[in-house]
Every structure is written in C-alpha cells, then in structure tokens.
Design a protein around this motif. Structure first.
Motif: not given
Length: 520
Positions: A333-345, A490-493, A496-507
């Motif tokens: 529940f928390y991980w879904g919450w924080f992932i959902g928040y991540a782009p706007i935060m 539910i929106t975190a689904v 979470s795909i949207l933020i995945l590329p940041s793992l390599w794009d940020a590098v």
C-alpha cells in the motif's frame, strides 16, 4: 517505433505548441477533473459497490505489480546513491550559471514539509503503535513486548525511510531538471518519457496517460489526508473538549484547512514557504518536548536498536513476500502510494532545487530526510510505546484506531490538553502544507511551467476542488475517503512504468552533464 533519441541532440524548444506557449492542456484537465466528478457520483449512488470495485482492482494491482514495485523502490535508492557518491555527484542542476534561490535551511524545510506532511503527523504515532500491538510477521515478536517495540519502529523506518524518500524525487528530479532547464521541455510527467519516445511523448495518448494518471494519483493521495483530518480533529475535539463530533464539525475543519492552503497556494512559493516554516517549528518544538518530558532513556536506546535492526534486515524486509495479506495492507500500500506521488513530487522538488548539485539533492532526499523522519517517528510513536510498556493501557485507552493513537500519546504526556491542542495544530498545518504544495504543483504540471507562476484560477480550482471532494466524501464516513486513498495504488500501475526509465536515464543525463560541465 522510432529508436530512442540522443539527448544531446534534443532541441531547446519542443514541437508541442501548447508546451511552448505554456497553455493549459485542456484534455488532461478534463480527464483528471472529470475523474473526481465521476468518483463522487459513484460514491453518492452506491458506495459499497465502489469500495468493492476499488478493492478488487487494488488486489489485482498488488498481485501483478507488488514484486516489481519492491524491486523498483530498492533499485531507485541504490542507483541514486551510486550517482551521488561518484564524480557525477558534483554535477550542478538547473542550467548554466544557476544559483540556489533558497537558503539551504529554507530548501530543506520546503521539501521536508511538503513530502513528509502528507502522512507524517498522522502516522508517526499510529503506525509504530499498531505494529507494537500486532508485530509485523517478518520479525515474529510477541505483541506489546520490548522486542515488538524495536520491530515496530524498524518496520516504520522501512515504510517511511530511505526507499520512500528516494523514489519521491532523486532520479526523477535529475531527469526533470535537465530536460526542463537545459532543453526547455515542459515540467510535466510526460517529459519523463521524452528520452524514450522523443516528441511523441509530449502530445497524444502517451502524454495524456502519463499526465492524467500522475495528477489523479497525487490528488487522490492529497484528498485522503484532508478528509481524515476532519475526522481526526472532530474526534479529538469531542474526546478532550466535548465538542459534538458531527458532520458539520468535520466539514468546518475541512473548509478551514482548504481556505488556508488555497491562500498559500495562490501566494505561490513564498506562501508555501511561510506555512512550511510554521509547520517545521511546531514539529521541532513538539519533538524536543517529547524527548525531554517523555520516556527519554527508552527513546535514546530504542532508536539505535531499531535503526540497527532496520539496517541489518534492510534487504530482507524490503523484499519480504511471506504474508500477502499483511504485505498488501502495509508495505505494498505504501509503495503504491509513494510511486503514485513520485512524478508530481519530483516536479515540486525540481522547481525549488535549481542550482543544487546532484549530491546535495540525493543526500537530502535519500539520506538526510529519511533519518529526520525516523527520528520523528521514534519521538512520537516511540514515546507512545515507551509509555505503554511502562503503564499498559495508558495510551491505547483512548482507542486503537489511527486517529485515536496520536491523541493517546498526547494525553499521556504532562500538560496533556495543551499538547493535544498543539498536535491538532500540527496535523492541521501538515495538511495545509501538503494540500497547498500539491495544488500548486498540479497547476504547474498542467501548464508546463514555462518560467512563470501557474494561473491563479487553476491553482484555486485544484485547491478548492480537493477540499470540496474531501468534504463531500466524509459525509459518507471513512469509507469514501478510504476508497479514494486505495485508488492511488491502482494508478501506481501506469505511474510505476512511467518512472522506470529514470533508472538509466538519470545516469545517462548525469554523465552527459558531467562532460558538459567539465566534471572530472
């Protein structure tokens, strides 16, 4: 499908005309605003059906994506540290010649308050005490024991610590700040997909899905605390000062908090900075009081024991898969919450972090802020646990529901009514800070932040709208608010795909900027 574009060849101005002119993206506005209208209508017509539908979708999301979310959270934290403590950490973000617009103290305050305020005041007492009474299955501790106290805080540290803070802004902020300040792309969730899809990420269905799901997620996560604030304050007013706990009282609380955070939001970053300072000084004062007047020796020892336990069991607890029911109710529940928040935060963090280095950013978000949060949870929740160990029933006699446990801690302290009132103010200003910051950032994301303030009417729409949705939902009891909060998972689904590329794009971005800035 086109190959991924070379970031070095990205043009300073995107092809998207709306993004260039900074106009509001009306399809995104209609989709995200319309969602909440439909949600309210469904809740008013048949709340049990809506709750059942959300629960079903919630279960599907955690079963299908739970393990992926756990890996994503862990990977984000590890990659952020890897970038920060390499030579790439010296890269400056925000464009050539950018200098910080806030002092370091103000920068820390406005980020800490906005990101912690959503649940830090409410859950700092509730989660440790709930784990103390019913220990997490990983630890196997006996309920209400000293071992349960350590386990309760260690589990709370996982949920509100390194992983949660890292995903809320570290890698995403690096991507946003480069593409926005260096390349002129809009400061909106869709921009995260630009390295993968190029100009196609800035318009059409890809852009609509990225922006709408991110906005809906953060708005749902903000409305939840607004609604629960009304329930919490009305409960405390009745318990301590015998004010009738009615829908009218709850609604007045929500209208008051909405009026204040709307005003702060209209005032822009200066208004948000002002309420953040009220929030942080109140937190510091209460933290000092809890340590001095609470079970001081217990707090000192239990923090280090819990922190050591957290570090030793860090990977095992982060990847725990044993009890699916417990896992869904808490960690996922928390991980879904924080992932959902991540782009706007991350957009909010990017807006206030211009001129900072990658190392400064990551040290704050992935190390310093989590440690401060852990100390806060120890002082509030740990104080309640210490009192409960010494005098069983003294804290939980006020009730075991989350809204009752913070009151139980306050009422167990010296000057109990004054401390109860101060905790009410803290909860109030936590929601003011979070609501104002998120309404401001949603408005900014919808207009792409092309260098100025978002439209005043757009800020008012989201601030007032979130408050009114919260007020309407509490007329149905906690069920409507809970259903909306569960929807963020539910929106975190898609998020979470949207933020995945940041793992390599940020590098990749950090390496390219290091070359451009001559970092060796």
């Amino acid at each position: 499908m086109q190959t991924s574009p070379d970031l070095a060849a990205a043009r300073d101005e995107p092809a998207d005309p709306a993004a260039r002119r900074g106009r509001i993206d009306w399809p995104i506005f209609i989709i995200s605003g319309g969602f909440f209208v439909l949600f309210l209508v469904a809740a008013l017509v048949n709340l049990p059906w809506l709750s059942a539908a959300v629960d079903t979708a919630f279960g599907w999301a955690t079963r299908g994506f739970g393990l992926y979310w756990q890996l994503l959270m862990l990977a984000t934290f590890v990659v952020s540290l890897g970038i920060a403590f390499s030579k790439l950490g010296r890269v400056k973000l925000g464009g050539r010649g950018a200098v910080p617009s806030n002092s370091t103290f103000n920068w820390v305050v406005i980020i800490m308050c906005a990101l912690l305020a959503g649940g830090g005041a409410f859950w700092a007492a509730a989660e440790p005490l709930m784990h103390f009474m019913s220990p997490p299955p990983f630890f196997g501790a006996a309920p209400r024991s000293e071992a349960a106290a350590v386990a309760a805080l260690a589990q709370s540290f996982l949920h509100w610590g390194f992983l949660a803070w890292a995903v809320l802004g570290s890698l995403l902020t690096i991507v946003f700040m480069h593409l926005h300040f260096d390349k002129g792309l809009p400061l909106a969730p869709r921009t995260l997909l630009y390295p993968l899809f190029g100009e196609r990420a800035l318009r059409g269905p890809i852009a609509a899905l990225a922006d709408a799901t991110s906005i809906i997620a953060v708005a749902a996560g903000t409305i939840g605390p607004i609604g629960f604030l009304g329930l919490q304050i009305a409960y405390v007013l009745q318990s301590v000062w015998h004010v009738p706990d009615t829908i009218a009282t709850q609604a007045l609380v929500i209208l008051a908090v909405t009026a204040i955070f709307t005003t702060a939001c209209i005032a822009g970053l200066e208004g948000l900075r002002f309420v953040c300072k009220i929030h942080v000084w109140l937190m510091l004062g209460l933290a000092a009081y809890l340590y001095v007047c609470g079970p001081t020796s217990f707090l000192s020892s239990v923090f280090f024991k819990a922190f050591a336990t957290h570090l030793v069991d860090f990977v095992q607890t982060a990847m725990y898969r044993g009890d699916s029911k417990w896992l869904n109710a808490w960690t996922l529940f928390y991980w879904g919450w924080f992932i959902g928040y991540a782009p706007i935060m991350a957009i909010y963090v990017a807006k206030v972090s211009r001129g900072r280095t990658i190392r400064e950013l990551v040290v704050l978000l992935s190390i310093a802020a989590p440690l401060i949060t852990m100390l806060w949870f120890t002082l509030v929740g740990g104080a309640g646990i210490g009192i409960e160990l010494a005098t069983p029933g003294k804290v939980v006699s006020h009730g075991t529901l989350p809204e009752a446990l913070l009151l139980g801690v306050a009422q167990a302290m010296p000057l109990r009514n004054l401390i109860s009132a101060l905790f009410l103010f803290l909860s109030f200003f936590s929601v003011v800070t979070n609501g104002g910051s998120m309404a401001y950032t949603i408005a900014m994301a919808m207009s792409g932040d092309r260098g100025g303030e978002p439209s005043a009417w757009l800020k008012i729409f989201w601030a007032v709208g979130m408050g009114l949705v919260g007020a309407v939902l509490i007329t149905m009891g906690a069920g409507g608010i809970s259903a909306l909060q569960s929807f963020i998972v539910i929106t975190a689904v898609p998020v979470s795909i949207l933020i995945l590329p940041s793992l390599w794009d940020a590098v990749r971005i950090a390496r390219r900027m290091a070359v451009e800035q001559g970092v060796k």
